[in-house]
Design a protein around this motif. Structure first.
Motif, PDB file in Angstrom:
ATOM      1  N   LYS A 252       0.816  -1.288   0.027  1.00  0.00           N
ATOM      2  CA  LYS A 252       0.124  -0.028   0.000  1.00  0.00           C
ATOM      3  C   LYS A 252       1.039   1.242   0.043  1.00  0.00           C
ATOM      4  O   LYS A 252       1.769   1.213   1.104  1.00  0.00           O
ATOM      5  CB  LYS A 252      -1.065   0.105   1.215  1.00  0.00           C
ATOM      6  CG  LYS A 252      -1.803  -1.368   1.459  1.00  0.00           C
ATOM      7  CD  LYS A 252      -2.581  -1.119   2.735  1.00  0.00           C
ATOM      8  CE  LYS A 252      -3.440  -2.443   2.870  1.00  0.00           C
ATOM      9  NZ  LYS A 252      -2.755  -3.772   2.648  1.00  0.00           N
ATOM     10  N   THR A 253       0.534   2.080  -0.786  1.00  0.00           N
ATOM     11  CA  THR A 253       1.382   3.246  -1.084  1.00  0.00           C
ATOM     12  C   THR A 253       0.667   4.582  -0.981  1.00  0.00           C
ATOM     13  O   THR A 253      -0.487   4.650  -1.594  1.00  0.00           O
ATOM     14  CB  THR A 253       2.121   3.393  -2.232  1.00  0.00           C
ATOM     15  OG1 THR A 253       2.878   2.204  -2.488  1.00  0.00           O
ATOM     16  CG2 THR A 253       3.144   4.682  -2.306  1.00  0.00           C
ATOM     17  N   ASN A 254       1.019   5.545   0.046  1.00  0.00           N
ATOM     18  CA  ASN A 254       0.395   6.902   0.115  1.00  0.00           C
ATOM     19  C   ASN A 254       1.317   7.823  -0.371  1.00  0.00           C
ATOM     20  O   ASN A 254       2.385   7.774  -0.258  1.00  0.00           O
ATOM     21  CB  ASN A 254      -0.116   7.008   1.509  1.00  0.00           C
ATOM     22  CG  ASN A 254      -0.874   6.095   2.058  1.00  0.00           C
ATOM     23  OD1 ASN A 254      -1.874   5.743   1.308  1.00  0.00           O
ATOM     24  ND2 ASN A 254      -0.966   5.252   3.459  1.00  0.00           N
ATOM     25  N   PHE A 255       0.596   8.983  -0.499  1.00  0.00           N
ATOM     26  CA  PHE A 255       1.540  10.419  -1.085  1.00  0.00           C
ATOM     27  C   PHE A 255       1.325  11.230   0.265  1.00  0.00           C
ATOM     28  O   PHE A 255       0.406  11.653   0.537  1.00  0.00           O
ATOM     29  CB  PHE A 255       1.102  10.758  -2.292  1.00  0.00           C
ATOM     30  CG  PHE A 255       1.945  11.896  -2.674  1.00  0.00           C
ATOM     31  CD1 PHE A 255       3.205  12.130  -3.251  1.00  0.00           C
ATOM     32  CD2 PHE A 255       1.333  13.309  -2.855  1.00  0.00           C
ATOM     33  CE1 PHE A 255       3.662  13.375  -3.575  1.00  0.00           C
ATOM     34  CE2 PHE A 255       1.934  14.589  -3.101  1.00  0.00           C
ATOM     35  CZ  PHE A 255       3.121  14.394  -3.678  1.00  0.00           C
ATOM     36  N   MET A 256       2.505  11.964   0.443  1.00  0.00           N
ATOM     37  CA  MET A 256       2.380  13.141   1.479  1.00  0.00           C
ATOM     38  C   MET A 256       3.238  14.292   0.926  1.00  0.00           C
ATOM     39  O   MET A 256       4.354  14.153   0.785  1.00  0.00           O
ATOM     40  CB  MET A 256       2.914  12.586   2.996  1.00  0.00           C
ATOM     41  CG  MET A 256       1.885  11.725   3.555  1.00  0.00           C
ATOM     42  SD  MET A 256       2.464  11.175   5.367  1.00  0.00           S
ATOM     43  CE  MET A 256       3.910  10.135   4.834  1.00  0.00           C
ATOM     44  N   ASN A 257       2.504  15.266   0.923  1.00  0.00           N
ATOM     45  CA  ASN A 257       3.194  16.601   0.541  1.00  0.00           C
ATOM     46  C   ASN A 257       3.000  17.610   1.748  1.00  0.00           C
ATOM     47  O   ASN A 257       1.950  18.215   2.025  1.00  0.00           O
ATOM     48  CB  ASN A 257       2.703  17.265  -0.739  1.00  0.00           C
ATOM     49  CG  ASN A 257       3.378  18.542  -1.262  1.00  0.00           C
ATOM     50  OD1 ASN A 257       4.303  18.972  -0.674  1.00  0.00           O
ATOM     51  ND2 ASN A 257       2.857  19.015  -2.367  1.00  0.00           N
ATOM     52  N   LEU A 258       4.041  17.891   2.392  1.00  0.00           N
ATOM     53  CA  LEU A 258       3.884  18.467   3.651  1.00  0.00           C
ATOM     54  C   LEU A 258       4.759  19.786   4.040  1.00  0.00           C
ATOM     55  O   LEU A 258       5.912  19.814   3.336  1.00  0.00           O
ATOM     56  CB  LEU A 258       4.522  17.606   4.745  1.00  0.00           C
ATOM     57  CG  LEU A 258       3.804  16.125   5.052  1.00  0.00           C
ATOM     58  CD1 LEU A 258       4.598  15.327   6.000  1.00  0.00           C
ATOM     59  CD2 LEU A 258       2.482  15.972   5.090  1.00  0.00           C
ATOM     60  N   ASP A 259       3.916  20.759   4.414  1.00  0.00           N
ATOM     61  CA  ASP A 259       4.531  22.103   4.593  1.00  0.00           C
ATOM     62  C   ASP A 259       4.746  22.178   6.159  1.00  0.00           C
ATOM     63  O   ASP A 259       5.143  23.344   6.627  1.00  0.00           O
ATOM     64  CB  ASP A 259       3.962  23.094   4.035  1.00  0.00           C
ATOM     65  CG  ASP A 259       4.110  22.964   2.555  1.00  0.00           C
ATOM     66  OD1 ASP A 259       5.087  22.592   2.230  1.00  0.00           O
ATOM     67  OD2 ASP A 259       3.298  23.803   1.740  1.00  0.00           O
TER      68      ASP A 259
END
Length: 322
Positions: A252-259
């Motif tokens: 299972k793969t998730n994407f995180m774009n964090l600031d």
């Protein structure tokens, strides 16, 4: 054994089609002009990753699993795979087109090679203008049509081309004919397997002047000849959130774009967690320790962790579990 967040020494692979982006873009310590792959996390026999940070630096991934399988892998993963680490993580730089190939499913791979099959996914990190991937056929074909195209050197006319840019994501199930095109740098997540059936290699020769081996006969019964539009992954890119990309039986793969900082409660997650950094930088903290991660690096968080804190002001991560 104190299981903290692990980084591993990259296992660098020269390839006929490789280049220098692994060094120029991702900072890998390559010396060759044709380095095509950086294996970030591997339990493939002969290529087992070695810890690069902390008290267990120099220890192999397999040694850690052998000493504390449930602590590293998680109870559910251990029950399913035993002490076999089920995921292989790579960064791939294609200066030239890769060979056209496919991978067998679990049943065929077990029967023929005593191996897992090879389901995989790609996340495009960088692409030259006009760069593309080959994924599947552009129409339904028969085994006979396919075989004739090999004889007539017209296979390329049957293939589906996808022009790509950063962030594009593809799921490559077993049996699907595919190739990474020249100018593409990507992150690859796959089952632990090194079984590839190469069917066409543009008639290239290696440094010794030899044509590379093809696996024409093995591929015939492993291939999916149907045209399917099941490979392009659509996913949300919501900031400071966990966005689902791929959820298949193998990973299972998730994407995180964090600031900003993010805390993940993983107390009930019966699996290890892999964080691949595809942009920016962060610090990954658990109750057992911390490690810094930047673009082109990978961290393995053991399953016995209860919380993962990601401290950052700008990072893009792929989060992988089983």
């Amino acid at each position: 054994m104190n299981l903290y967040p692990f980084k591993f020494q990259p296992i660098l692979k020269e390839r006929l089609w490789g280049g220098t982006k692994l060094k120029e873009v991702l900072g890998k310590p390559i010396e060759s002009e044709i380095t095509g792959e950086s294996w970030e996390l591997s339990a493939v026999e002969g290529d087992i990753s070695t810890v690069a940070n902390g008290p267990l630096a120099g220890t192999s991934l397999q040694q850690i699993i052998d000493q504390d399988p449930e602590g590293l892998l998680g109870k559910d993963v251990f029950e399913r795979f035993g002490k076999d680490f089920p995921i292989l993580i790579k960064f791939i730089d294609a200066k030239q087109d890769l060979s056209i190939q496919l991978h067998p499913n679990d049943e065929l791979a077990k029967k023929r090679h005593n191996s897992f099959g090879k389901t995989e996914m790609w996340y495009v990190m960088d692409a030259d203008p006009g760069a593309n991937l080959i994924v599947g056929f552009n129409k339904d074909v028969t085994k006979e049509e396919y075989s004739k195209s090999l004889e007539n050197d017209t296979l390329l006319d049957l293939l589906n081309y996808e022009q790509v840019k950063e962030g594009d994501t593809f799921f490559i199930n077993t049996g699907k004919i595919h190739a990474i095109g020249a100018g593409v740098l990507l992150a690859e997540i796959q089952q632990t397997s090194d079984i590839t059936y190469r069917v066409f290699d543009f008639n290239r020769r290696d440094k010794n002047g030899n044509l590379r081996e093809l696996h024409t006969d093995l591929a015939l019964d492993a291939m999916d000849y149907a045209k399917k539009d099941d490979f392009k992954v659509g996913y949300d890119t919501q900031k400071d959130a966990v966005n689902t990309m791929v959820d298949c039986p193998y990973f299972k793969t998730n994407f995180m774009n964090l600031d900003k900082d993010l805390s993940l409660d993983v107390a009930n997650r019966s699996s290890f967690t892999i964080l691949m950094c595809v942009g920016g930088s962060a610090e990954v903290i658990t109750e057992a320790g911390s490690v810094k991660i930047q673009k082109g690096e990978t961290v393995l968080v053991p399953a016995n962790s209860t919380n993962i804190s990601i401290q950052t002001d700008s990072v893009k991560l792929l989060e992988v579990t089983v």
